[in-house]
Write an enzyme that holds these catalytic residues in place. Structure first.
Site, PDB file in Angstrom:
ATOM      1  N   GLY A 162       0.801  -1.228   0.000  1.00  0.00           N
ATOM      2  CA  GLY A 162       0.000   0.000   0.000  1.00  0.00           C
ATOM      3  C   GLY A 162       0.829   1.270   0.000  1.00  0.00           C
TER       4      GLY A 162
ATOM      5  CB  CYS B 127     -25.816  -9.299 -17.718  1.00  0.00           C
ATOM      6  SG  CYS B 127     -25.113  -9.091 -19.373  1.00  0.00           S
TER       7      CYS B 127
ATOM      8  CB  CYS C  31     -21.164  -8.311 -18.154  1.00  0.00           C
ATOM      9  SG  CYS C  31     -22.178  -9.545 -17.361  1.00  0.00           S
TER      10      CYS C  31
ATOM     11  CB  CYS D 157     -24.455 -13.356 -19.911  1.00  0.00           C
ATOM     12  SG  CYS D 157     -23.877 -12.457 -18.453  1.00  0.00           S
TER      13      CYS D 157
ATOM     14  CB  CYS E 173     -20.531 -10.696 -20.855  1.00  0.00           C
ATOM     15  SG  CYS E 173     -22.281 -10.476 -21.229  1.00  0.00           S
TER      16      CYS E 173
END
Lengths: 232, 298, 265
Positions: free
Chosen positions: B31, B240, B265, B243, B271
């Site tokens: 980080g 979606c 998506c 899909c 997808c």
């Protein structure tokens, strides 16, 4: 009897640096004491140094030499050499000062101005306000004014507020600087009563009073300040 | 080699070593933003110069590279970078998340779970999460050094005060390994949970700002929040359209000028994979194309 | 001298010993020493260039002294030399047990962030993590400094000068510091606004038993707020004592000049 105030050979001179450093002697050889329950009135013509002595006892004016003994919580403390913090403590717990003029804080309600010394010493706001109310009532300040700041009051009203503020706390020493100067007869009588009550409570007082009648009514002893007038 | 004029993966070896050192330090201090000597790349800032340099530094001949932009493999930016490395490093490229060993991304984390042999390289525009609240770099660095992160919550506080909830939807700040507060790059906060305890190594490159930072595999990543306003990933409440996925991040696509829109998506590979596996949404590719034609005919 | 009633606070909170600061050949502050006790308000007065701001910066650990020491009694009761504190400790002190009220509120506030967040920041910095409680506390403090809580989500940019200054005070006091430094807190405000602010400061200081070091060139401010004053001139402390003593019975030529320069009310 142990004196509450014991002043020995106190001396004060002003040096006026802005006027070429001239020395302005105020008082010298100030020596007197005040016992509990006693009211000592300082007498002498204007300019003799009465107010200066009062201010020296309060620690407002510094003392060049000598001793300002104050009995604070059982111990005699020399105010002339005390630390500022100690002076503040003595003022909080021992010496009250009633001046002619109110140095009022804008916006603070009269009742709170009067109650403040008690609150500072730990009393609850409600109790302190109740006692402030009683005193204001005795000094004939109408209740409708209590919530207003005293800055808007007349001179006499302001002085009475100041007296109430000065007399409210249970301090063992009170200094009174012309407490009755601009009061009417009725209110002067109230002040005389208040002083008598304080005496009964064992409070030691030093006062400056110009009014002969009042002086006669409150003084146990008169100290003539003329003898302390410093020779230049 | 089809491009002998270039060193392998474009950057010279000295530069790669410099970047690798920065990456190693970044992995060692999860980080923490490590400064590095960012090079001029043959693309403008904002097009992924940081990500490209990180990718170039870690790429080996055996690697398989996938590049996505907003989840999609076939946007200009993704295609350009993919081609860039195909040409300068000759590595194999793919659009399948599973097959890739290095995935460079802008603004998304793939829906398919990453595995231990993968590296996810993020393109980062502004690496400093405290920047918009504290403009002085000297001060933000000191705040990181002393872990003084009260200011980060000021931003979340402002969100709630203004919108009634934490309205930050992307670049949602996280605390890495219980120490450094980090900007996850402008990914939607929907992706934040995927960073936590992730088996893949995550590297972040900011070219213009010359910073690299990292999340080593299996590192704790916590999204900042308040006790009474906990972190919540956001997604449009719809399946979606292609899909029928219920748990993927969706893009909203405006389909006409009459307010028509569809949700699909954002991860095109995911997808397409689902559609190939037989999942169909309300507007699956084929019918949707027909409808679109009808609309233009009519 | 022994005094029983001082037992509760018989140890000073802040002690300055022979503090000096030179900038090259210029001695900005020479040999300043004092002790400050809990609940005590000390005013440092003097004209521009007298060294009062330099002294304030040294006292608050923002400027290293050329010689001398400042020590502070931490919340755990242990007195530490400020110079030996690590940066993390000093910064922590600064946002918890200390406050600093700047003359220009823009220096002490985040102007682009709402009033609520300005007050709440210090709480969040010490780990408060409950939005509702942070907001309630901020709102409570706005009330205490007489800012309408309906303005809690407005930024200080939309506030008047007096409101900004009051907000800055709330932001400083929310962590209940024991010591607050103030640098000309009423400077640049209208007279009526000043009076209100002074009044508010006066009651907050008494109520919270705050120790305060206040730098001001305005003797009226010193008289109203402080117990003690230090008069500075040319980098030196030339006179010190009880506020009313110094102002009513000034000894030094310069102090007499300062006092006589006040226009009668």
């Amino acid at each position: 009897m142990t004196a509450m105030i014991d002043i020995a050979d106190a001396q004060k001179t002003f040096t006026m640096h802005l006027q070429g450093g001239i020395e302005l002697p105020v008082v010298s050889g100030v020596t007197f004491h005040v016992n509990p329950g006693e009211c000592v009135v300082l007498s002498g013509p204007s300019g003799a140094g009465k107010s200066s002595i009062l201010k020296m006892i309060f620690g407002n004016y510094r003392c060049d030499s000598g001793r300002i003994g104050i009995r604070h919580r059982g111990t005699l403390i020399d105010l002339a050499t005390a630390e500022p913090r100690q002076v503040l403590n003595i003022r909080r717990a021992t010496i009250g000062y009633v001046s002619q003029f109110l140095r009022a804080v804008p916006r603070v309600a009269t009742i709170d101005v009067v109650a403040e010394p008690l609150i500072v010493n730990g009393m609850s706001r409600a109790d302190a306000q109740a006692r402030a109310g009683e005193l204001l009532h005795r000094l004939n300040i109408p209740e409708r004014l209590w919530q207003l700041p005293p800055a808007t009051f007349s001179g006499g009203e302001q002085q009475r507020v100041n007296i109430a503020r000065g007399f409210i706390s249970d301090l063992p020493i009170l200094l009174l600087d012309e407490p009755t100067a601009s009061l009417d007869a009725a209110n002067r009588a109230v002040v005389v009563e208040l002083v008598a009550e304080k005496k009964r409570q064992g409070v030691a007082m030093v006062a400056i009073v110009h009014d002969d009648e009042i002086r006669h009514l409150i003084a146990d002893r008169i100290v003539d300040v003329t003898s302390f007038a410093a020779a230049a | 080699m089809n491009a002998p004029a270039y060193n392998f993966a474009y950057l010279d070896e000295q530069t790669k070593r410099m970047i690798r050192r920065a990456i190693l330090k970044a992995i060692a201090i999860p980080g923490y933003q490590v400064p590095f000597a960012s090079r001029e790349m043959p693309m403008p800032y904002g097009w992924g110069t940081g990500g490209v340099q990180v990718t170039a530094a870690i790429l080996g001949p055996q690697d398989v590279l996938k590049v996505i932009d907003q989840g999609s493999d076939d946007t200009t930016n993704a295609i350009s970078i993919r081609k860039f490395f195909a040409k300068t490093a000759g590595v194999a490229t793919t659009t399948a998340t599973d097959e890739a060993t290095v995935i460079q991304t802008r603004h998304r984390i793939p829906e398919t779970s990453l595995h231990a042999n993968q590296v996810l390289v993020y393109q980062v525009p502004i690496p400093e999460p405290l920047r918009f609240l504290e403009p002085r770099e000297t001060e933000t660095r000191r705040m990181h050094a002393l872990a003084e992160y009260g200011l980060m919550h000021v931003k979340l506080y402002e969100d709630i005060a203004r919108f009634g909830h934490i309205a930050t939807a992307y670049a949602y700040p996280v605390k890495v390994n219980a120490r450094y507060v980090m900007d996850p790059s402008p990914t939607p906060k929907f992706d934040n949970p995927k960073m936590d305890n992730c088996p893949a190594l995550q590297l972040f490159g900011a070219g213009r700002e010359k910073r690299i930072y990292a999340i080593p595999p299996y590192t704790q990543v916590v999204s900042l929040d308040f006790e009474d306003h906990p972190f919540e990933p956001y997604r449009f409440n719809a399946p979606c359209a292609l899909c029928a996925a219920e748990n993927s991040y969706l893009d909203e696509i405006v389909t006409d000028d009459k307010g028509g829109r569809m949700f699909v998506c954002s991860d095109t590979d995911y997808c397409e994979g689902r559609q190939a596996a037989g999942h169909h949404g309300s507007l699956s590719a084929a019918p949707y194309k027909e409808k679109a034609q009808e609309a233009s005919n009519g | 001298m022994a005094d029983q009633n001082l037992v509760e606070n018989d140890e000073p909170l802040l002690v300055a010993k022979s503090l000096s600061k030179s900038f090259g050949r210029i001695a900005a502050c020479r040999d300043a020493s004092f002790s400050l006790y809990p609940g005590e308000v000390l005013a440092i007065v003097g004209e521009s260039g007298s060294g009062k701001s330099t002294l304030l910066q040294m006292l608050s650990g923002q400027l290293a002294a050329s010689s001398g020491h400042v020590s502070y009694r931490m919340r755990d009761g242990i007195t530490r030399d400020l110079a030996t504190l690590g940066e993390a400790e000093r910064r922590f002190l600064f946002r918890t047990d200390w406050g600093f009220v700047h003359q220009d509120p823009a220096q002490g506030l985040r102007m682009a962030v709402s009033a609520g967040a300005n007050v709440g920041e210090r709480l969040m910095a010490v780990g408060w993590n409950h939005y509702g409680r942070i907001r309630d506390t901020a709102s409570d403090w706005l009330t205490r400094v007489e800012i309408d809580t309906a303005r809690i989500d407005d930024t200080p940019r939309t506030y008047s000068g007096g409101m900004r200054q009051r907000l800055q005070i709330a932001r400083n006091l929310v962590t209940e510091p024991r010591l607050v430094f103030m640098d000309e807190p009423t400077g640049g405000l209208d007279v009526s606004v000043q009076a209100r602010l002074l009044d508010l400061l006066r009651s907050l200081v008494a109520e919270l038993h705050l120790a305060v070091v206040i730098v001001t060139h305005d003797l009226a401010v010193a008289r109203l707020l402080s117990h003690r004053v230090m008069v500075m001139k040319g980098g030196r402390v030339i006179e010190t004592g009880l506020t009313d003593q110094v102002l009513d019975d000034p000894r030094e030529p310069y102090t007499q000049l300062l006092v006589s320069s006040i226009l009668p009310p």
